[in-house]
Design a protein around this motif. Sequence first.
Motif, PDB file in Angstrom:
ATOM      1  N   ALA A  86       0.850  -1.201   0.000  1.00 44.98           N
ATOM      2  CA  ALA A  86       0.000   0.000   0.000  1.00 44.98           C
ATOM      3  C   ALA A  86       0.883   1.247   0.000  1.00 44.98           C
ATOM      4  O   ALA A  86       1.887   1.304   0.706  1.00 44.98           O
ATOM      5  N   TYR A  87       0.505   2.219  -0.811  1.00 43.11           N
ATOM      6  CA  TYR A  87       1.261   3.474  -0.851  1.00 43.11           C
ATOM      7  C   TYR A  87       0.289   4.628  -1.010  1.00 43.11           C
ATOM      8  O   TYR A  87      -0.840   4.442  -1.484  1.00 43.11           O
ATOM      9  N   GLN A  88       0.753   5.816  -0.631  1.00 42.40           N
ATOM     10  CA  GLN A  88      -0.092   6.983  -0.808  1.00 42.40           C
ATOM     11  C   GLN A  88       0.056   7.467  -2.241  1.00 42.40           C
ATOM     12  O   GLN A  88       1.182   7.654  -2.710  1.00 42.40           O
ATOM     13  N   GLY A  89      -1.068   7.663  -2.901  1.00 46.30           N
ATOM     14  CA  GLY A  89      -1.013   8.197  -4.257  1.00 46.30           C
ATOM     15  C   GLY A  89      -1.583   7.223  -5.262  1.00 46.30           C
ATOM     16  O   GLY A  89      -2.259   6.252  -4.906  1.00 46.30           O
ATOM     17  N   ILE A  90      -1.312   7.508  -6.526  1.00 47.30           N
ATOM     18  CA  ILE A  90      -1.820   6.667  -7.606  1.00 47.30           C
ATOM     19  C   ILE A  90      -0.611   6.210  -8.434  1.00 47.30           C
ATOM     20  O   ILE A  90       0.506   6.706  -8.232  1.00 47.30           O
ATOM     21  N   PRO A  91      -0.821   5.267  -9.372  1.00 47.69           N
ATOM     22  CA  PRO A  91       0.323   4.795 -10.149  1.00 47.69           C
ATOM     23  C   PRO A  91       1.122   5.948 -10.759  1.00 47.69           C
ATOM     24  O   PRO A  91       0.556   6.915 -11.262  1.00 47.69           O
ATOM     25  N   GLY A  92       2.448   5.832 -10.652  1.00 45.50           N
ATOM     26  CA  GLY A  92       3.326   6.909 -11.123  1.00 45.50           C
ATOM     27  C   GLY A  92       3.881   7.735  -9.976  1.00 45.50           C
ATOM     28  O   GLY A  92       4.807   8.521 -10.152  1.00 45.50           O
ATOM     29  N   ALA A  93       3.321   7.533  -8.765  1.00 47.30           N
ATOM     30  CA  ALA A  93       3.816   8.268  -7.580  1.00 47.30           C
ATOM     31  C   ALA A  93       5.202   7.731  -7.208  1.00 47.30           C
ATOM     32  O   ALA A  93       5.526   6.574  -7.485  1.00 47.30           O
ATOM     33  N   PHE A  94       6.000   8.567  -6.568  1.00 48.18           N
ATOM     34  CA  PHE A  94       7.339   8.122  -6.155  1.00 48.18           C
ATOM     35  C   PHE A  94       7.233   6.985  -5.135  1.00 48.18           C
ATOM     36  O   PHE A  94       8.076   6.089  -5.107  1.00 48.18           O
ATOM     37  N   SER A  95       6.193   7.037  -4.321  1.00 50.56           N
ATOM     38  CA  SER A  95       6.035   5.966  -3.329  1.00 50.56           C
ATOM     39  C   SER A  95       5.764   4.626  -4.021  1.00 50.56           C
ATOM     40  O   SER A  95       6.200   3.578  -3.530  1.00 50.56           O
ATOM     41  N   GLU A  96       5.057   4.674  -5.135  1.00 53.36           N
ATOM     42  CA  GLU A  96       4.831   3.421  -5.879  1.00 53.36           C
ATOM     43  C   GLU A  96       6.169   2.903  -6.401  1.00 53.36           C
ATOM     44  O   GLU A  96       6.463   1.699  -6.358  1.00 53.36           O
ATOM     45  N   ALA A  97       6.999   3.837  -6.888  1.00 51.39           N
ATOM     46  CA  ALA A  97       8.315   3.436  -7.390  1.00 51.39           C
ATOM     47  C   ALA A  97       9.148   2.824  -6.261  1.00 51.39           C
ATOM     48  O   ALA A  97       9.845   1.821  -6.460  1.00 51.39           O
ATOM     49  N   ALA A  98       9.047   3.426  -5.064  1.00 52.47           N
ATOM     50  CA  ALA A  98       9.793   2.880  -3.923  1.00 52.47           C
ATOM     51  C   ALA A  98       9.265   1.477  -3.588  1.00 52.47           C
ATOM     52  O   ALA A  98      10.043   0.572  -3.272  1.00 52.47           O
ATOM     53  N   ALA A  99       7.942   1.304  -3.704  1.00 54.14           N
ATOM     54  CA  ALA A  99       7.336  -0.001  -3.403  1.00 54.14           C
ATOM     55  C   ALA A  99       7.835  -1.062  -4.381  1.00 54.14           C
ATOM     56  O   ALA A  99       8.224  -2.157  -3.972  1.00 54.14           O
ATOM     57  N   THR A 100       7.873  -0.733  -5.656  1.00 60.59           N
ATOM     58  CA  THR A 100       8.294  -1.744  -6.635  1.00 60.59           C
ATOM     59  C   THR A 100       9.816  -1.954  -6.586  1.00 60.59           C
ATOM     60  O   THR A 100      10.300  -3.002  -6.960  1.00 60.59           O
ATOM     61  N   THR A 101      10.535  -0.949  -6.101  1.00 58.45           N
ATOM     62  CA  THR A 101      11.983  -1.134  -5.933  1.00 58.45           C
ATOM     63  C   THR A 101      12.225  -2.091  -4.760  1.00 58.45           C
ATOM     64  O   THR A 101      13.061  -2.994  -4.840  1.00 58.45           O
ATOM     65  N   ALA A 102      11.476  -1.895  -3.683  1.00 52.69           N
ATOM     66  CA  ALA A 102      11.640  -2.767  -2.513  1.00 52.69           C
ATOM     67  C   ALA A 102      11.131  -4.173  -2.808  1.00 52.69           C
ATOM     68  O   ALA A 102      11.713  -5.166  -2.390  1.00 52.69           O
ATOM     69  N   ASN A 253      18.813  14.684  -4.622  1.00 49.32           N
ATOM     70  CA  ASN A 253      17.540  14.665  -3.907  1.00 49.32           C
ATOM     71  C   ASN A 253      17.130  13.232  -3.627  1.00 49.32           C
ATOM     72  O   ASN A 253      16.598  12.544  -4.494  1.00 49.32           O
ATOM     73  N   VAL A 254      17.440  12.792  -2.425  1.00 48.42           N
ATOM     74  CA  VAL A 254      17.174  11.389  -2.081  1.00 48.42           C
ATOM     75  C   VAL A 254      16.115  11.339  -0.984  1.00 48.42           C
ATOM     76  O   VAL A 254      16.183  12.093  -0.016  1.00 48.42           O
ATOM     77  N   THR A 255      15.141  10.474  -1.155  1.00 43.99           N
ATOM     78  CA  THR A 255      14.109  10.289  -0.130  1.00 43.99           C
ATOM     79  C   THR A 255      14.244   8.890   0.458  1.00 43.99           C
ATOM     80  O   THR A 255      14.467   7.923  -0.265  1.00 43.99           O
ATOM     81  N   ARG A 256      14.126   8.831   1.769  1.00 47.06           N
ATOM     82  CA  ARG A 256      14.170   7.532   2.450  1.00 47.06           C
ATOM     83  C   ARG A 256      12.735   7.092   2.741  1.00 47.06           C
ATOM     84  O   ARG A 256      11.928   7.879   3.265  1.00 47.06           O
ATOM     85  N   PHE A 257      12.442   5.870   2.367  1.00 43.31           N
ATOM     86  CA  PHE A 257      11.109   5.303   2.596  1.00 43.31           C
ATOM     87  C   PHE A 257      11.233   4.153   3.592  1.00 43.31           C
ATOM     88  O   PHE A 257      12.256   3.457   3.603  1.00 43.31           O
ATOM     89  N   LEU A 258      10.191   3.938   4.378  1.00 46.27           N
ATOM     90  CA  LEU A 258      10.157   2.783   5.283  1.00 46.27           C
ATOM     91  C   LEU A 258       9.071   1.828   4.830  1.00 46.27           C
ATOM     92  O   LEU A 258       7.985   2.259   4.415  1.00 46.27           O
ATOM     93  N   VAL A 259       9.374   0.549   4.908  1.00 48.40           N
ATOM     94  CA  VAL A 259       8.375  -0.484   4.597  1.00 48.40           C
ATOM     95  C   VAL A 259       7.851  -1.005   5.928  1.00 48.40           C
ATOM     96  O   VAL A 259       8.636  -1.324   6.832  1.00 48.40           O
ATOM     97  N   LEU A 260       6.541  -1.056   6.062  1.00 44.92           N
ATOM     98  CA  LEU A 260       5.914  -1.473   7.325  1.00 44.92           C
ATOM     99  C   LEU A 260       5.115  -2.759   7.137  1.00 44.92           C
ATOM    100  O   LEU A 260       4.521  -2.968   6.076  1.00 44.92           O
ATOM    101  N   ALA A 261       5.117  -3.577   8.175  1.00 50.26           N
ATOM    102  CA  ALA A 261       4.342  -4.823   8.112  1.00 50.26           C
ATOM    103  C   ALA A 261       3.699  -5.072   9.471  1.00 50.26           C
ATOM    104  O   ALA A 261       4.079  -4.459  10.466  1.00 50.26           O
ATOM    105  N   ARG A 262       2.746  -6.016   9.474  1.00 46.17           N
ATOM    106  CA  ARG A 262       2.070  -6.299  10.753  1.00 46.17           C
ATOM    107  C   ARG A 262       3.001  -7.015  11.730  1.00 46.17           C
ATOM    108  O   ARG A 262       2.852  -6.920  12.930  1.00 46.17           O
ATOM    109  N   GLN A 263       3.930  -7.777  11.192  1.00 51.70           N
ATOM    110  CA  GLN A 263       4.863  -8.544  12.026  1.00 51.70           C
ATOM    111  C   GLN A 263       6.298  -8.234  11.643  1.00 51.70           C
ATOM    112  O   GLN A 263       6.570  -7.936  10.468  1.00 51.70           O
TER     113      GLN A 263
END
Length: 389
Positions: A86-102, A253-263
Amino acid sequence: MAAKLSAKLCFGSGFNTDGRSRAIESRPVWPGVNVQFYHKRRCAAAELIMGGKQATLAVNGNSNRGRDTKWSAEGENGVRKKVRVAYQGIPGAFSEAAATTAHPGCEGVPCKGYEDAIWAVESRKADRAILPVEGTLEGNAVRNYDLLLHHSLHIVEEIRLFVNYCLLVAPGVRKEQVRRVMSHPMALAHCSHGLKKLGLDVVTREAVDDTAGAAEFVHSRGLRDTAAIASCRAAEIYGLDVVARGVQDEPWNVTRFLVLARQPYTDEDNVGVGAVVGVNRAWKTSIVIAHEGGLEVLLKLLSVFSFHNISLTKLEVNPQGNAPLRVLDIDAKGGAAVRQFEYVFYIDFEASEADPHAQRALEEVRRFATFVRVLGCYVARPKIHTLDP
Ligand SMILES: O=C(O)C(=O)Cc1ccccc1
């Protein structure tokens, strides 16, 4: 507090049709005050109702503990499904890119806001959430660390992304025609001088939920006087022209993202994301500390970590101003309690939580700090990923 107390702390296992959580557990909290708690959307934040007023509380303690023993990425018959991020935004958002990179090949779950992304994981509509937490450029500080405090997800990964902002317009539009620029507030803040250099310093700036959303808006309304600051991928998805690339104020310009999970991740999961057994520096632990006393605790914190030879990679002091952080400490000795803090410290240190030095340091911190919560222990990933070719 004058009112009488019979508090209820409820962990919902499901929702009623009105969206409120069903209470399955309740226990007294604070003798002498009439307080009622219930979990909303099964997150760790509770609502405190006192004198008709409501306030959201952060919770120390993890209501998911011990429940979610299986990865939800695993299907009914043990067959691994695509991980849903899950990420904030719609396809093409930087968070989506971070999600698919992770998680290459993951299924992106677009969400309206950051908190919606967290809720998606809590309600099992997604397996992970990804949140941007800090960037190399100043601008609108991302307050997503605060969100972590109000929920009980665990940080399981970090990912760094080189964010290259592009100026996008409807096909055939020239930058001279642009009267308005739309984007995520952080992107607008990061591109102030960049826009000036393009002669667009006097145009109206409009903040929207996400960069790709701005691109979609320009596209869907066929706007010819509005540009979006977004990724090149957003230009491809929404059929826009890229009139300028790298419009950020500083090239780096570098952004750090965190991946979160239930466990927390298992050893196997951690090896899967690059853990090297026995190499302590390869690990990071994120903690949040709050103390009733205030800033003097900072010196104590620094000396504890220095004594145990543990490097800090982040130390953020977050004064809570007029609205002190309220924490419902469900792990407190002698029963759950509500506490208020004027200062909150976010710390990342270079060691695994399981490392004996880290354990001793945490033990010492717990002796003087009123509130300590480990937000996650994960493999440190210093690599900076780039998107554009
Ligand atoms: O709006 C986006 O595309 C996001 O993913 C949030 C964001 C905005 C700017 C830099 C990094 C993340």
